[in-house]
Design an enzyme around this catalytic site. Structure first.
Site, PDB file in Angstrom:
ATOM      1  N   GLY A 150      -1.448   4.032  -3.750  1.00  0.00           N
ATOM      2  CA  GLY A 150      -0.562   2.916  -4.064  1.00  0.00           C
ATOM      3  C   GLY A 150      -1.315   1.861  -4.849  1.00  0.00           C
ATOM      4  O   GLY A 150      -2.306   2.166  -5.526  1.00  0.00           O
ATOM      5  N   ASN A 151      -0.863   0.636  -4.753  1.00  0.00           N
ATOM      6  CA  ASN A 151      -1.439  -0.437  -5.560  1.00  0.00           C
ATOM      7  C   ASN A 151      -2.948  -0.574  -5.348  1.00  0.00           C
ATOM      8  O   ASN A 151      -3.716  -0.601  -6.315  1.00  0.00           O
ATOM      9  CB  ASN A 151      -0.720  -1.756  -5.232  1.00  0.00           C
ATOM     10  CG  ASN A 151      -1.383  -2.941  -5.874  1.00  0.00           C
ATOM     11  OD1 ASN A 151      -2.204  -3.603  -5.247  1.00  0.00           O
ATOM     12  ND2 ASN A 151      -1.084  -3.196  -7.128  1.00  0.00           N
ATOM     13  N   LYS A 172       2.325 -13.409   8.307  1.00  0.00           N
ATOM     14  CA  LYS A 172       2.780 -12.096   7.845  1.00  0.00           C
ATOM     15  C   LYS A 172       4.255 -11.962   8.172  1.00  0.00           C
ATOM     16  O   LYS A 172       4.749 -12.600   9.108  1.00  0.00           O
ATOM     17  CB  LYS A 172       2.003 -10.981   8.558  1.00  0.00           C
ATOM     18  CG  LYS A 172       1.972  -9.689   7.790  1.00  0.00           C
ATOM     19  CD  LYS A 172       0.929  -9.728   6.683  1.00  0.00           C
ATOM     20  CE  LYS A 172       0.877  -8.460   5.868  1.00  0.00           C
ATOM     21  NZ  LYS A 172      -0.248  -8.465   4.930  1.00  0.00           N
TER      22      LYS A 172
HETATM   23  P1  NAD Z   1       1.527   0.900  -1.423  1.00  0.00           P
HETATM   24  O1  NAD Z   1       2.837   0.971  -0.738  1.00  0.00           O
HETATM   25  O2  NAD Z   1       1.467   0.532  -2.865  1.00  0.00           O
HETATM   26  O3  NAD Z   1       0.793   2.318  -1.288  1.00  0.00           O
HETATM   27  C1  NAD Z   1       0.578   2.972  -0.089  1.00  0.00           C
HETATM   28  C2  NAD Z   1       0.037   4.357  -0.435  1.00  0.00           C
HETATM   29  O4  NAD Z   1      -0.321   5.018   0.783  1.00  0.00           O
HETATM   30  C3  NAD Z   1       1.042   5.267  -1.146  1.00  0.00           C
HETATM   31  O5  NAD Z   1       0.363   6.066  -2.102  1.00  0.00           O
HETATM   32  C4  NAD Z   1       1.557   6.163  -0.013  1.00  0.00           C
HETATM   33  O6  NAD Z   1       2.037   7.412  -0.482  1.00  0.00           O
HETATM   34  C5  NAD Z   1       0.288   6.304   0.799  1.00  0.00           C
HETATM   35  N1  NAD Z   1       0.514   6.689   2.188  1.00  0.00           N
HETATM   36  C6  NAD Z   1       1.441   6.242   3.053  1.00  0.00           C
HETATM   37  N2  NAD Z   1       1.308   6.844   4.243  1.00  0.00           N
HETATM   38  C7  NAD Z   1       0.253   7.693   4.124  1.00  0.00           C
HETATM   39  C8  NAD Z   1      -0.383   8.590   4.996  1.00  0.00           C
HETATM   40  N3  NAD Z   1       0.020   8.726   6.262  1.00  0.00           N
HETATM   41  N4  NAD Z   1      -1.453   9.280   4.533  1.00  0.00           N
HETATM   42  C9  NAD Z   1      -1.872   9.143   3.255  1.00  0.00           C
HETATM   43  N5  NAD Z   1      -1.306   8.298   2.376  1.00  0.00           N
HETATM   44  C10 NAD Z   1      -0.262   7.593   2.808  1.00  0.00           C
HETATM   45  O7  NAD Z   1       0.605  -0.059  -0.541  1.00  0.00           O
HETATM   46  P2  NAD Z   1      -0.660  -0.903  -1.014  1.00  0.00           P
HETATM   47  O8  NAD Z   1      -0.193  -2.204  -1.519  1.00  0.00           O
HETATM   48  O9  NAD Z   1      -1.565  -0.074  -1.829  1.00  0.00           O
HETATM   49  O10 NAD Z   1      -1.329  -1.196   0.420  1.00  0.00           O
HETATM   50  C11 NAD Z   1      -2.149  -0.248   1.090  1.00  0.00           C
HETATM   51  C12 NAD Z   1      -2.868  -0.929   2.255  1.00  0.00           C
HETATM   52  O11 NAD Z   1      -3.620  -2.031   1.772  1.00  0.00           O
HETATM   53  C13 NAD Z   1      -1.976  -1.497   3.351  1.00  0.00           C
HETATM   54  O12 NAD Z   1      -2.667  -1.413   4.571  1.00  0.00           O
HETATM   55  C14 NAD Z   1      -1.835  -2.967   2.949  1.00  0.00           C
HETATM   56  O13 NAD Z   1      -1.534  -3.782   4.051  1.00  0.00           O
HETATM   57  C15 NAD Z   1      -3.232  -3.224   2.449  1.00  0.00           C
HETATM   58  N6  NAD Z   1      -3.346  -4.353   1.535  1.00  0.00           N
HETATM   59  C16 NAD Z   1      -2.635  -4.418   0.372  1.00  0.00           C
HETATM   60  C17 NAD Z   1      -2.808  -5.504  -0.464  1.00  0.00           C
HETATM   61  C18 NAD Z   1      -2.124  -5.591  -1.794  1.00  0.00           C
HETATM   62  O14 NAD Z   1      -2.381  -6.566  -2.519  1.00  0.00           O
HETATM   63  N7  NAD Z   1      -1.312  -4.635  -2.187  1.00  0.00           N
HETATM   64  C19 NAD Z   1      -3.663  -6.541  -0.108  1.00  0.00           C
HETATM   65  C20 NAD Z   1      -4.382  -6.429   1.074  1.00  0.00           C
HETATM   66  C21 NAD Z   1      -4.224  -5.337   1.885  1.00  0.00           C
END
Ligand code: NAD
Length: 428
Positions: free
Chosen positions: A221-222, A107
């Protein structure tokens, strides 16, 4: 977030220690696996748009690569710490092992806030990160990917910098690239869809059809967006999502009893997943405090924002109706809260299984990049479904057979696989 003292690495180690005990792992293997093999910390000087030079702190942690090159995302986050990166690297090792792909865990991150950076400044940080670490990463030893607040554009800048420094084309250096530039179709959807593949199978084991079930999601988010999309396609209803509000520096929950509509919300969402609350109200959403997502009377909770969101303080707010917690985010449940969920008989699909769709598809991207031959979206998502479903049942069946929680069963499978690879290589 609850409490400043929360240390995600201590949490990751405590989860590991518990399973190491269960597996009666020898002392040497335990010591090897409870710490990263290698970690790097470095400075990234950037010429800012205002003419000043600002120095950002960058990290890369390679937790274990006995089963293959390290794999893991790079986060841009103002609260990034080395312990967060260590924890996430360790979880990547278990995640790759639980879905049985030939990769290890890594990471990376940079302490920065993209909200306050221009695209040019972000490009300098992305390229600067590669300049400091390029000799220690690469297609055959450590393959980065996007994570919180990084995207395909950051990956392409990083690839470009890496290829410039190494003097050749190495599309397998990094994943999450734009489609048409070495990226895989299906990667954007992969993590959220993967979460829903595991929810679908969990419901099946309970004899419940997804139609008629409902869910509350933290984040937009994503991961959250695609999880909501597929779950809705399966007939489920998502009653709320939540997001971080940059102006108010707090989070809000957006609730609508008739269900949230992803396409409609996307029109009022910024590029960081933050939803505009005035516009949401006009669309008929109730705007509630950030913590409200957890209190909803739903069948399924999907934390898909950040770590440490289900804690000792709020776990008892979870409704009696909740049957499944599917951890889209990494490390969303604190160990004390996890104990409560277990006692209440809530079926937890642990993070490193539930959200393994992203890394599985990254692995497919790497395979395609190396072959220079790209599959159709249906082929990618079909292969993803097969991998996730197989991994889900391996964990579910072990959990049933040995009377373990899903999290412990997933750990048993992963840690066994990684420990065996270390033994086979003669490391311990
Ligand atoms: P992202 O940045 O696209 O979205 C994050 C979302 O969370 C946003 O909508 C943001 O506004 C919201 N957010 C942030 N702080 C917040 C809070 N305190 N309360 C409520 N909402 C809040 O991120 P993502 O890619 O969707 O990732 C989200 C989680 O999933 C993370 O823990 C990441 O490590 C994990 N993850 C992501 C992937 C991936 O492929 N994108 C893969 C595995 C794990």
């Amino acid at each position: 977030m609850s409490g400043l003292a929360f240390n995600p690495f201590a949490m990751a180690q405590s989860q590991f220690d518990k399973v190491a005990q269960l597996l009666e792992l020898d002392e040497g293997t335990r010591e090897l696996l409870r710490n990263p093999l290698r970690e790097y910390q470095f400075s990234i000087p950037v010429h800012m748009d205002d003419g000043t030079v600002k120095v950002f702190r960058g990290f890369r942690v390679q937790h274990n690569d006995a089963r293959g090159p390290s794999k893991g995302g790079i986060r841009f986050h103002p609260q990034e710490t080395i312990d967060t990166v260590r924890a996430l690297a360790m979880w990547m090792t278990w995640k790759c092992a639980v879905v049985d792909i030939p990769l290890g865990g890594g990471k990376g991150g940079v302490i920065c806030d993209p909200h306050n950076l221009s695209m040019r400044e972000q490009e300098q940080i992305a390229r600067g990160w590669v300049r400091q670490i390029w000799k220690n990463v690469g297609p055959f030893n450590d393959v980065p990917a996007p994570d919180v607040m990084t995207n395909s554009q950051h990956m392409l800048w990083m690839l470009d910098e890496y290829e410039h420094l190494s003097g050749g084309h190495y599309p397998g250096f990094i994943t999450g690239k734009p489609v048409g530039m070495g990226g895989s179709l299906g990667r954007t959807e992969a993590t959220g869809f993967g979460v829903v593949f595991t929810i679908r199978e969990a419901l099946k084991t309970m004899g419940i059809h997804p139609e008629g079930t409902n869910a509350a999601v933290q984040g937009f988010g994503n991961v959250a967006q695609y999880a909501v999309r597929l779950y809705t396609q399966l007939g489920g209803k998502v009653v709320c999502v939540s997001s971080w509000d940059q102006t108010d520096q707090t989070s809000y929950t957006f609730k609508r009893d008739t269900g949230v509509d992803v396409d409609e919300l996307l029109k009022i969402t910024d590029r960081f997943g933050g939803i505009d609350k005035q516009k949401a109200e006009k669309l008929g959403y109730e705007v509630l405090p950030g913590g409200a997502w957890i209190e909803q009377e739903v069948d399924i909770l999907v934390p898909a924002a950040l770590e440490n969101q289900i804690t000792e303080e709020n776990v008892n707010k979870i409704s009696e109706k909740v049957k499944i917690v599917a951890e889209g985010a990494n490390g969303p449940t604190a160990p004390e809260a996890d104990d409560v969920l277990r006692k209440r008989g809530i079926y937890v699909i642990p993070d490193f299984l539930a959200n393994a769709g992203g890394v599985t598809c990254s692995y497919f991207e790497q395979v395609q990049s190396n072959m220079n031959y790209f599959w159709t979206r249906d082929e990618v998502l079909g292969k993803l479904d097969v991998k996730m479903t197989e991994a889900f049942y391996a964990v579910h069946e072990l959990a049933e057979r040995r009377k373990l929680s899903m999290r412990d069963a997933a750990y048993v499978i992963s840690i066994n696989r990684v420990a065996q690879a270390c033994k086979d290589r003669g490391w311990c």
